[in-house]
Design a protein around this motif. Structure first.
Motif, mmCIF file in Angstrom:
data_model
loop_
_atom_site.group_PDB
_atom_site.id
_atom_site.type_symbol
_atom_site.label_atom_id
_atom_site.label_comp_id
_atom_site.label_asym_id
_atom_site.label_seq_id
_atom_site.Cartn_x
_atom_site.Cartn_y
_atom_site.Cartn_z
ATOM 1 N N VAL A 1 66.459 11.170 64.662
ATOM 2 C CA VAL A 1 67.827 11.103 65.174
ATOM 3 C C VAL A 1 68.391 12.517 65.135
ATOM 4 O O VAL A 1 68.080 13.297 64.228
ATOM 5 C CB VAL A 1 68.687 10.142 64.324
ATOM 6 C CG1 VAL A 1 70.143 10.168 64.773
ATOM 7 C CG2 VAL A 1 68.134 8.721 64.417
ATOM 8 N N ARG B 1 71.534 15.514 67.111
ATOM 9 C CA ARG B 1 72.627 15.802 68.033
ATOM 10 C C ARG B 1 72.140 16.830 69.043
ATOM 11 O O ARG B 1 71.250 17.634 68.745
ATOM 12 C CB ARG B 1 73.855 16.317 67.280
ATOM 13 C CG ARG B 1 74.581 15.224 66.491
ATOM 14 C CD ARG B 1 75.768 15.768 65.730
ATOM 15 N NE ARG B 1 76.610 14.687 65.206
ATOM 16 C CZ ARG B 1 77.063 14.631 63.962
ATOM 17 N NH1 ARG B 1 76.761 15.586 63.093
ATOM 18 N NH2 ARG B 1 77.821 13.627 63.574
ATOM 19 N N TRP C 1 75.415 10.587 67.437
ATOM 20 C CA TRP C 1 74.006 10.722 67.085
ATOM 21 C C TRP C 1 73.166 10.106 68.196
ATOM 22 O O TRP C 1 73.473 9.021 68.697
ATOM 23 C CB TRP C 1 73.708 10.024 65.764
ATOM 24 C CG TRP C 1 74.311 10.684 64.564
ATOM 25 C CD1 TRP C 1 75.389 10.272 63.843
ATOM 26 C CD2 TRP C 1 73.863 11.890 63.947
ATOM 27 N NE1 TRP C 1 75.649 11.137 62.807
ATOM 28 C CE2 TRP C 1 74.721 12.145 62.847
ATOM 29 C CE3 TRP C 1 72.831 12.792 64.203
ATOM 30 C CZ2 TRP C 1 74.576 13.246 62.014
ATOM 31 C CZ3 TRP C 1 72.681 13.890 63.374
ATOM 32 C CH2 TRP C 1 73.544 14.115 62.291
ATOM 33 N N HIS D 1 68.980 9.688 70.033
ATOM 34 C CA HIS D 1 67.528 9.760 69.822
ATOM 35 C C HIS D 1 66.824 9.434 71.129
ATOM 36 O O HIS D 1 67.394 8.801 72.029
ATOM 37 C CB HIS D 1 67.068 8.827 68.698
ATOM 38 C CG HIS D 1 67.344 7.370 68.925
ATOM 39 N ND1 HIS D 1 66.434 6.504 69.486
ATOM 40 C CD2 HIS D 1 68.446 6.616 68.648
ATOM 41 C CE1 HIS D 1 66.942 5.288 69.535
ATOM 42 N NE2 HIS D 1 68.164 5.322 69.039
ATOM 43 N N TRP E 1 72.317 6.211 68.927
ATOM 44 C CA TRP E 1 71.805 5.592 67.701
ATOM 45 C C TRP E 1 72.687 4.407 67.307
ATOM 46 O O TRP E 1 73.901 4.415 67.502
ATOM 47 C CB TRP E 1 71.789 6.647 66.586
ATOM 48 C CG TRP E 1 71.126 6.214 65.318
ATOM 49 C CD1 TRP E 1 70.038 5.410 65.191
ATOM 50 C CD2 TRP E 1 71.501 6.586 63.993
ATOM 51 N NE1 TRP E 1 69.697 5.249 63.875
ATOM 52 C CE2 TRP E 1 70.584 5.966 63.105
ATOM 53 C CE3 TRP E 1 72.512 7.393 63.460
ATOM 54 C CZ2 TRP E 1 70.660 6.120 61.725
ATOM 55 C CZ3 TRP E 1 72.586 7.551 62.085
ATOM 56 C CH2 TRP E 1 71.665 6.920 61.229
#
Length: 655
Positions: free
Chosen positions: A440, A442, A469, A471, A559
Motif C-alpha cells: 500500500v 501514496r 492510500w 495499491h 485501499w
C-alpha cells in the motif's frame, strides 16, 4: 377297465388343446404391457392397477376360450365366478385402497423388493419389464419439489410475480408458492385474490415489518418442498428456470444455487431481449459486495434475493443470522455460511430469472416502503465470520457490543472453518486480483508534497499527509504491458538500425505508425496503451517497477474500498467500482519505469494550472509520479500466516 388306444389318444389331444386354451390368454396379457409404448405416468398406473385388472381380464378370457375349445364345464364356470368375486373384493376393500394410494404416492422400491423375493423378477426379460414399470416413479421421487418463497412489502408486482412462477413451473415440480407479507398496507392478500388454486399459493403475514431476511426466514421455515427457492417479489422466471437449479441441488445437499439474473422488461413482464446476464459477486473487508464475471461457475457471494437451496441445508444451517433486521448483509451471511461450513455455491447457467432493478429515473421501479427496524447487518457479518480479520472492518471501527452469540454457536455446531479458508478458496480474486494488496502506498507528484486523493467521484491533489492510500490491483489480462515496455535508454536513441513495422521500416517503433495507429505497428513492434513499442521488452532497470511489486496488476485501487481509477477524463481519473478481472479498459493504468501514470487510451495522468486539479495529457511531456510511504498491510501478513498455519496448498481450487 383299461381305455383303448383311441380313447387315450383322444384324451391326450383334449388335454393339449385345453392347456393351450388356458395358456394363450395368460401369455397375451404378459406380452401386451411389455410392448406397449407407455409414458411414465401410464406405467405407474399400470403398476398399481395392473394386477387386479389383469386378473379380471384373464378369468374373463378363460370363460370365453375354454368353452370354444370344448374344455368348459359347470365347475369351470363356478371357479371363474369365485375368482372374479375374490379379486374385486380384495381390490375394493378399504385396506386395498389404502395400499394402492400408498403405493401410488410413495413409489415402488418396496414393490420391487417384493417382486424380487417372490421370484417374479428373474431373467433378463422380467427384469426389463420390472425396470420399465418402476424406474420413472423412482426418478420422480429423487427429483423432488420446489417451494418458491417471495418476501414482499407494499409490492405492486406481487401478482405478476406469483403468476410467472405458477405458469412456468410444472405442477409436479411446484410444491407451493409462499408469499410472506411483511406488514403491507393494505394487506397483500387483497392483490392476490385472482390467483387460481392450481398455483398452490400460501400467504403468510407479519403484524409488523421486520425486514427482508426475517420474511425469508418465515417463508423458508414454512416451506414443505424438497428444495426452497428465495426470489424477490418483482421477478419473472424464464421457461425451464427450475431444471438446472434442481439438478445442481440434487447433487449436493449443502449447496446454494443462483440463477443467471437477467433484466426485466416491465411492459412484457419477461426477460429483456439481448439484456445483460449476471450472477457472481465478491466482498472486501468492509463486507461490501460487487459484481464480476469469469468462466468459473462457483460463486463467492450471492448478490441478494435470488437463490435456492435444499430443505435439508436450510434446516441444518439455521437459515439467516436471527439478529439481522431490515435488508442487506443476509446475502453475505448466507454465502459465508455455505463456503465455510462444508457447502458451496454454484450458478445455473440455463436457469434465467429476470429481475426489476431499482432505477431512480423510472418511478415504476421505486420502492414503496420505509423500514422501521434495521440493524447494522454488515457489522454483524464481520463480527460473526471475519475472525482474525475483523479489525479490518471499517478500519477497526467494529462495535464490540454487537451480540452475535447465537449465530456464533451455530457456527461452532456446524464446525465451520476460519475466514482465511474463504480467502484462499478464492485467492484468484483476493491475491491475483489484489484485494489483498502486496503493498500500500501514496502517489506523489515529483518535486512536490502533493499526492493523489479521492474527492467525491473524482481524484485531485492534496497534502500527502492526508491523501488516500492506494495499491495496485485487478488482474492483468493477457498481453498487458509491464513498466519496462516503455523504458527508453540512451542506446535506443543513438541506434542507427531500423525496425520492421510490417510492410515498411522506420528508425524506431515510435516512428512506425505515421498517423495510422495500431495497423502500422507489427513485426519488431507492438501496440500498447496507444503507443508503438519494441515487441521484445527490454530487461527492466533497477527502477522499472517503482512499487517493488512482484505481482502483475492492471489498475490502481483505493485501499479498504471496492473503488478504482476509472475513465480518464480531461480533469483526471473518475472513481468507480473495480473490475477485478481487469477486462475494463477504462480501468487499465500502469505506472511505468519513469514514473508516468499511463492509461489504456494512450494518454497519461498529469496536472493542469490549478494547484489541486489533475489532467489527461499526451504522455510526452506529462508530469512524473513516485511511490512513497510504502508498506505491507496487516491483512496480507495475516493471510500468509494463516495459509502456512492451516497448510492451505496451491492444489486447491482458486476460483
Amino acid at each position: 377297465m383299461a381305455k383303448s388306444r383311441t380313447e387315450r389318444a383322444s384324451a391326450s389331444a383334449w388335454s393339449r388343446r385345453c392347456l393351450a386354451c388356458w395358456a394363450a390368454p395368460l401369455i397375451f396379457l404378459f406380452l401386451v404391457p411389455y410392448n406397449m409404448p407407455l409414458t411414465g405416468t401410464e406405467l405407474g398406473m399400470l403398476e398399481t392397477l395392473g394386477p387386479p385388472l389383469m386378473g379380471l381380464t384373464a378369468t374373463s378370457l378363460l370363460g370365453i376360450t375354454l368353452p370354444l375349445c370344448g374344455c368348459a364345464s359347470r365347475w369351470v364356470v363356478v371357479v371363474q365366478v369365485v375368482l372374479q368375486m375374490a379379486i374385486i373384493g380384495c381390490f375394493l376393500a378399504p385396506e386395498g385402497h389404502s395400499e394402492v394410494r400408498k403405493s401410488f404416492e410413495t413409489g415402488s422400491l418396496e414393490r420391487r423388493a417384493e417382486l424380487k423375493e417372490d421370484g417374479v423378477a428373474q431373467g433378463s426379460k422380467a427384469k426389463a419389464v420390472s425396470a420399465r414399470f418402476l424406474e420413472p416413479r423412482v426418478e420422480a421421487k429423487r427429483q423432488g419439489t420446489m417451494s418458491v418463497v417471495l418476501p414482499c412489502l407494499n409490492e405492486p408486482y406481487a401478482f405478476k410475480t406469483v403468476m410467472s412462477f405458477c405458469n412456468r413451473t410444472p405442477a409436479e415440480v411446484l410444491e407451493e408458492i409462499i408469499v410472506v407479507d411483511d406488514a403491507s398496507v393494505p394487506h397483500l392478500i387483497t392483490k392476490l385474490e385472482g390467483v387460481p388454486p392450481h398455483c398452490k399459493l400460501k400467504v403468510l403475514r407479519h403484524n409488523e415489518s421486520l425486514g427482508l431476511m426475517i420474511a425469508k426466514q418465515t417463508g423458508g421455515d414454512a416451506a414443505a418442498g424438497t428444495y426452497i427457492g428465495f426470489y424477490d417479489c418483482h421477478v419473472a422466471p424464464a421457461k425451464n428456470w427450475y431444471k438446472e437449479t434442481i439438478e445442481l441441488l440434487a447433487a449436493k445437499e449443502r449447496r446454494l444455487v443462483v440463477p443467471m439474473i437477467a433484466d426485466l422488461d416491465l411492459d412484457s413482464w419477461d426477460e429483456k431481449v439481448h439484456g445483460a446476464l449476471t450472477a457472481k459477486c465478491y466482498i472486501n473487508f468492509n463486507a461490501d459486495f460487487w459484481w464480476y464475471e469469469d468462466q468459473s461457475d462457483f460463486i463467492p457471494v450471492i448478490s441478494g434475493g435470488l437463490v435456492a437451496t435444499t430443505q435439508k441445508w436450510w434446516k441444518d444451517s439455521g437459515g439467516f443470522d436471527p439478529g439481522m433486521r431490515g435488508w442487506g448483509g443476509e446475502n453475505t451471511d448466507q454465502s459465508l455460511r455455505a463456503w465455510l461450513c462444508g457447502g458451496d455455491i454454484l450458478r445455473a447457467r440455463s436457469s434465467h430469472v429476470a429481475h426489476m432493478w431499482r432505477v431512480d429515473s423510472d418511478p415504476r421501479t421505486l420502492s414503496h416502503y420505509k423500514l422501521k427496524h434495521r440493524t447494522d447487518n454488515l457489522a454483524r457479518v464481520a463480527a460473526i465470520w471475519f475472525g482474525e480479520f475483523k479489525d479490518k472492518f471499517r478500519e477497526g471501527k467494529l462495535d464490540s457490543k454487537i451480540d452475535v452469540s447465537v449465530a456464533v454457536r451455530k457456527l461452532q455446531d456446524l464446525q465451520c472453518k476460519p475466514f482465511a479458508y474463504f480467502l484462499h478458496r478464492f485467492r484468484k480474486l483476493y491475491v491475483t486480483g489484489g484485494v489483498l494488496p502486496e503493498y500500500v502506498f501514496r502517489l506523489r507528484l515529483k518535486g512536490t508534497e502533493r499526492c493523489i486523493s479521492k474527492a467525491g467521484g473524482n481524484f485531485r491533489l492534496e497534502n500527502c499527509a492526508t491523501a488516500s492510500w492506494l495499491h495496485f490491483a485487478n488482474m492483468a489480462p493477457p498481453g498487458f504491458p509491464i513498466p519496462s515496455d516503455f523504458q527508453q535508454t540512451d542506446t535506443d536513441s543513438a541506434s542507427t538500425s531500423e525496425v520492421v513495422c510490417g510492410g515498411h521500416t522506420a528508425p524506431s517503433c515510435a516512428e512506425c505508425p505515421r498517423q495510422h495507429g495500431e495497423d502500422w505497428c507489427h513485426v519488431d513492434c507492438k501496440w500498447l496503451f496507444g503507443h508503438c513499442v519494441p515487441a521484445n521488452s527490454r530487461p527492466p532497470s533497477p527502477y522499472a517497477n517503482l512499487s517493488r511489486s512482484s505481482r502483475k496488476f492492471s489498475g490502481i485501487r483505493l485501499w479498504n474500498s471496492i473503488e478504482c481509477f476509472d475513465r480518464l477524463d480531461p480533469t483526471g481519473p473518475i472513481v468507480y467500482f473495480c473490475d477485478i478481472t481487469g477486462q475494463n479498459q477504462n480501468q487499465q493504468y500502469l505506472l511505468d519505469a519513469k514514473g508516468l501514470i499511463r492509461h489504456a487510451s494512450g494518454r497519461c495522468v498529469s496536472v493542469n494550472a490549478k494547484p489541486t486539479q489533475l489532467a489527461a495529457v499526451p504522455c510526452k511531456g506529462a508530469r512524473e509520479w513516485e511511490v512513497i510511504e510504502q508498506f505491507v498491510p496487516s491483512e496480507t501478513e495475516r493471510y500468509e500466516t494463516a495459509v502456512a498455519r492451516y497448510q492451505l496448498g496451491e492444489d486447491l481450487p482458486d476460483s
